[in-house]
Design a protein around this motif. Structure first.
Motif, short mmCIF file in Angstrom:
data_model
loop_
_atom_site.label_atom_id
_atom_site.label_comp_id
_atom_site.label_asym_id
_atom_site.label_seq_id
_atom_site.Cartn_x
_atom_site.Cartn_y
_atom_site.Cartn_z
N ALA A 38 0.83 -1.21 0.00
CA ALA A 38 0.00 0.00 0.00
C ALA A 38 0.87 1.26 0.00
O ALA A 38 0.59 2.22 -0.73
CB ALA A 38 -0.93 -0.01 1.21
N GLN A 39 1.93 1.26 0.80
CA GLN A 39 2.83 2.40 0.86
C GLN A 39 3.59 2.60 -0.45
O GLN A 39 3.77 3.73 -0.92
CB GLN A 39 3.82 2.22 2.01
N ILE A 43 -1.79 2.81 -2.53
CA ILE A 43 -3.11 2.15 -2.52
C ILE A 43 -3.67 2.18 -1.10
O ILE A 43 -2.93 2.02 -0.12
CB ILE A 43 -2.99 0.69 -3.01
N GLU A 44 -4.96 2.38 -0.99
CA GLU A 44 -5.61 2.36 0.32
C GLU A 44 -5.51 0.95 0.91
O GLU A 44 -5.76 -0.05 0.21
CB GLU A 44 -7.08 2.75 0.20
N VAL A 45 -5.16 0.88 2.18
CA VAL A 45 -5.03 -0.42 2.85
C VAL A 45 -6.36 -1.18 2.83
O VAL A 45 -6.39 -2.40 2.64
CB VAL A 45 -4.53 -0.22 4.30
N LEU A 48 -6.82 -3.10 -0.35
CA LEU A 48 -6.01 -4.31 -0.41
C LEU A 48 -6.58 -5.41 0.49
O LEU A 48 -6.44 -6.60 0.19
CB LEU A 48 -4.56 -4.01 0.01
#
Length: 313
Positions: A38-39, A43-45, A48
Motif C-alpha cells: 500500500a505504501q 493504494i488504500e489499505v 487491499l
C-alpha cells in the motif's frame, strides 16, 4: 505471501523486487505485506484488504491513481470429509506500471498463469491480462459446474437403490453450491458490463474479441448454473416424495399385519380369562385347544385374503 512475476523474452520470470510491467500476486498476505504494498504504490489499505473478506461483493472502484476490480471466483471447501464448492473474492488492482492480484488462497485461476499454461500472456499488457483472468475464471465456473452435474448423477443412482437421508443431504449441499455460483456469476456479469464502460481501464481494439468471449462464457455459466439448480431442486423434491411414499407403504403394510395378528390375540385372550368352562366353546372337548388354534388360523387367512384383495399388503 508475495510473489512477483514479469514476462521477459516470451518467458515468465519470478522477481525479488517489483519492476515496471510486473505482476504482484498476494496470496493470504500478512498485515505487514499489505502495508508495504500500500505504501509503495499509493493504494488504500482497505482496498487491499477487501478481497480477504469472504463476504465482499463484486464491484469496480476507480480511484485517482489505481482501479480496483473485485470478482468472485470458485473455490473448494472441505466439509464432512468431502469437497464442496464455494466462491471467494479475488481483487485485481491496476496501477500505473504494475498489476496486483489479491486472494485468500492459491486458485487455479491464477496458478495457470504462474505455471505458464496461458497462451499470449504478458504481464505488461494489463488490459489483456485482466480479460484473460476473467476468461479463465468463467472457464473454472464451467468446469466445476460439469463436476457438480456428474456428482448429482452419481447421487441420483445411489438414491434409486438406497433412498437414505445421506444422499438427500448431499443433493442439498450441491444445490447450495449452485446458489453460490449463480449469485457470484450474476455479480461478475455486472462487473463485466461496467468494465466495458470505465475509462480508467484502457480499451484496445485487439482485445474486443477477448472481452466478448469473457461475456459469452460468463453468460453460459449463469445459464448452466440455473439449469442445474432447477434440476437438482426438482430431483430433491421428487426423491423426498418417493421416500415419504415408501414410508407410507411400509406403515400401511405394518398396520395390516397388526390387524391380522390381533385376531388370534383376541380369541386367545378370551380363552385365557379366569372363567368357568361352562359356556366356552370347545372348553370340555379333548381337542379343544387344536380346534381353537385352527379356527384362529382360518379367521386370520380370511382377513388376510380380504386385505390382499383390497391391495393393503
Amino acid at each position: 505471501m508475495v510473489r512477483i512475476f514479469k514476462t521477459a523474452d516470451g518467458a515468465l520470470e519470478q522477481l525479488e523486487e517489483p519492476a515496471d510491467g510486473c505482476w504482484i500476486a498476494l496470496t493470504d498476505p500478512t498485515a505487514t505485506e499489505i502495508f508495504e504494498i500500500a505504501q509503495k504504490f499509493g493504494i488504500e489499505v482497505d482496498d487491499l484488504r477487501a478481497p480477504l473478506d469472504e463476504e465482499e461483493r463484486s464491484r469496480i472502484e476507480a480511484e485517482d491513481n489505481y482501479t480496483l476490480i473485485l470478482v468472485d471466483i470458485p473455490a473448494l471447501e472441505e466439509r464432512n470429509d468431502k469437497d464442496w464448492y464455494v466462491t471467494i473474492p479475488m481483487g485485481i488492482i491496476v496501477v500505473d506500471k504494475v498489476i496486483i492480484t489479491v486472494c485468500l488462497e492459491d486458485t487455479p485461476v491464477l496458478s495457470s498463469f504462474m505455471d505458464g499454461r496461458v497462451r499470449n500472456f504478458y504481464t505488461y499488457m494489463k488490459t489483456r491480462f485482466i480479460l484473460q483472468m476473467l476468461y479463465k475464471n468463467a472457464n473454472m465456473y464451467l468446469h466445476y459446474l460439469r463436476i457438480i452435474d456428474k456428482k448429482s448423477e452419481q447421487i441420483e443412482d445411489l438414491l434409486h437403490s438406497s433412498q437414505k437421508n445421506k444422499e438427500l443431504i448431499e443433493l442439498l449441499e450441491l444445490e447450495k453450491c449452485l446458489v453460490y455460483f449463480t449469485t457470484s456469476l450474476r455479480s461478475n456479469e455486472l462487473v463485466l458490463e461496467k468494465l466495458m464502460k470505465i475509462d480508467s481501464i484502457k480499451h484496445y481494439p485487439e482485445d474486443e474479441d477477448l472481452l466478448e468471449d469473457v461475456i459469452i462464457e460468463n453468460k453460459q455459466a449463469i445459464e448452466m448454473a440455473g439449469i442445474y439448480s432447477n434440476i437438482l431442486s426438482d430431483m430433491t423434491e421428487a426423491f423426498a416424495s418417493i421416500i415419504s411414499n415408501n414410508l407410507n407403504i411400509v406403515m400401511k403394510f405394518l398396520a395390516t399385519v397388526t390387524i391380522v395378528l390381533s385376531i388370534p390375540t383376541i380369541i386367545f385372550s378370551a380363552y385365557g380369562m379366569n372363567l368357568k368352562g361352562i359356556g366356552m366353546p370347545f372348553a370340555d372337548h379333548p381337542q379343544g385347544f387344536l380346534i381353537v388354534c385352527l379356527f384362529s388360523l382360518v379367521v386370520c387367512l380370511v382377513v388376510a385374503l380380504i386385505m390382499a384383495k383390497k391391495k393393503l399388503f
